[in-house]
Design a protein around this motif. Structure first.
Motif, PDB file in Angstrom:
ATOM      1  N   ASP A 218      11.948 -12.557  92.539  1.00 55.42           N
ATOM      2  CA  ASP A 218      10.930 -11.917  93.388  1.00 55.42           C
ATOM      3  C   ASP A 218      10.955 -12.509  94.793  1.00 55.42           C
ATOM      4  OD1 ASP A 218      10.150 -10.306  91.342  1.00 55.42           O
ATOM      5  OD2 ASP A 218       8.393 -11.504  90.775  1.00 55.42           O
ATOM      6  N   ARG A 221      13.764 -11.075  96.847  1.00 56.98           N
ATOM      7  CA  ARG A 221      13.410  -9.742  97.384  1.00 56.98           C
ATOM      8  C   ARG A 221      12.453  -9.885  98.573  1.00 56.98           C
ATOM      9  NH1 ARG A 221      13.156  -7.819  91.561  1.00 56.98           N
ATOM     10  NH2 ARG A 221      15.079  -6.634  91.282  1.00 56.98           N
ATOM     11  N   ARG A 222      11.510 -10.804  98.485  1.00 61.85           N
ATOM     12  CA  ARG A 222      10.575 -11.018  99.604  1.00 61.85           C
ATOM     13  C   ARG A 222      11.320 -11.515 100.840  1.00 61.85           C
ATOM     14  NH1 ARG A 222       7.169 -13.414  95.698  1.00 61.85           N
ATOM     15  NH2 ARG A 222       7.724 -15.504  96.397  1.00 61.85           N
TER      16      ARG A 222
END
Ligand SMILES: [Zn+2]
Length: 260
Positions: A218, A221-222
């Motif tokens: 995650d 992706r950030r």
């Protein structure tokens, strides 16, 4: 039939060699080496993704069209990519320091202006776990290299949890080697505290390959979105005919596009 392993024959998508002799369970990210060019599963997967994304056809490198107008940078890449990719695209392998004579120097933490916005493709494999924190700066640098719509093909060991930074307060630091060969990292934080870290993980020899973190998916992706990337995809499939098989769902190669 229990006890009889499934043998795999594959055609290396980088050099075209027919490779025999691997059991299916012997293939994984860092193994399954091609007897001809030395590529492992991860390297073949990177090339596969480049072909799919650049040309819309997931062909072996030998079948790529000649597109020397495509400018590509490798970030401390697999050295053999130069030999295999250059007939097809304008590929330049870069290094981040002067210890690799003859190769252009490029620091993704601070790319010089002449590099910025110039690339159609950047390949960055097994680098982002080694750069000094904050890692966002490296993602920003990768984004800065690419022109609008440019392609990033990358891999980094990751988990499905949150990122773990090993040295979050890294500031002024050095690696200390002890008489028994073990090493420690000594850090002076920005506010002057002295820190010592033992049990370091090196991917090879020098401080440049010290593992600094395990990124979470995650978080990757950030970081990518913050650096101006979209269309973020992970390679969640195998390509057995090219000897590409991952045993585990994590740390797969990924692609992303610079927002156009
Ligand atoms: Zn090969």
């Amino acid at each position: 039939m229990q006890g009889v392993s499934h043998q795999v024959t594959f055609t290396c998508n980088i050099c075209g060699a027919l490779v025999r002799g691997y059991a299916f369970e012997d293939l994984d990210r860092e193994v399954g080496v091609c007897s001809e060019c030395g590529s492992n599963v991860r390297i073949r997967a990177l090339a596969y993704l480049v072909g799919c994304e650049l040309f819309g056809r997931c062909d072996p490198v030998a079948h790529w069209p000649e597109r020397l107008d495509i400018l590509a940078y490798g970030i401390s890449d697999w050295p053999e990519f130069t030999h295999h990719l250059r007939p097809k695209i304008s590929y330049i392998n870069t290094q981040f320091d002067s210890t690799f004579a003859g190769k252009p120097m490029l620091d993704i933490l601070e790319p010089r202006p002449n590099w910025v916005g110039s690339a159609d493709l950047v390949i960055c494999s097994e680098v982002l776990e080694h750069v000094v924190p904050p890692v966002q700066k490296a993602f920003n640098g990768l984004g800065a290299l690419l022109n609008k719509g440019g392609l990033l093909v990358f891999s980094v060991p990751h988990s499905f949890k949150e990122t773990v930074e090993y040295f979050p307060e890294l500031h002024t630091w050095e690696i200390e080697t002890h008489p028994d060969g073990t090493r420690s990292l000594i850090n002076i934080t920005v506010d002057g505290r002295r820190q010592r870290f033992n049990d370091l993980v090196f991917h090879g020899g020098g401080a440049a390959v010290l593992e600094m973190r395990v990124l979470g998916l995650d978080a990757i992706r950030r970081h990518l979105r913050e650096a101006g990337f979209c269309d973020i995809k992970m390679m969640d499939y195998d390509v057995i005919e090219s000897g590409i098989h991952f045993k585990y769902p994590w740390s797969r190669p990924m692609t992303a596009r610079k927002i156009g």
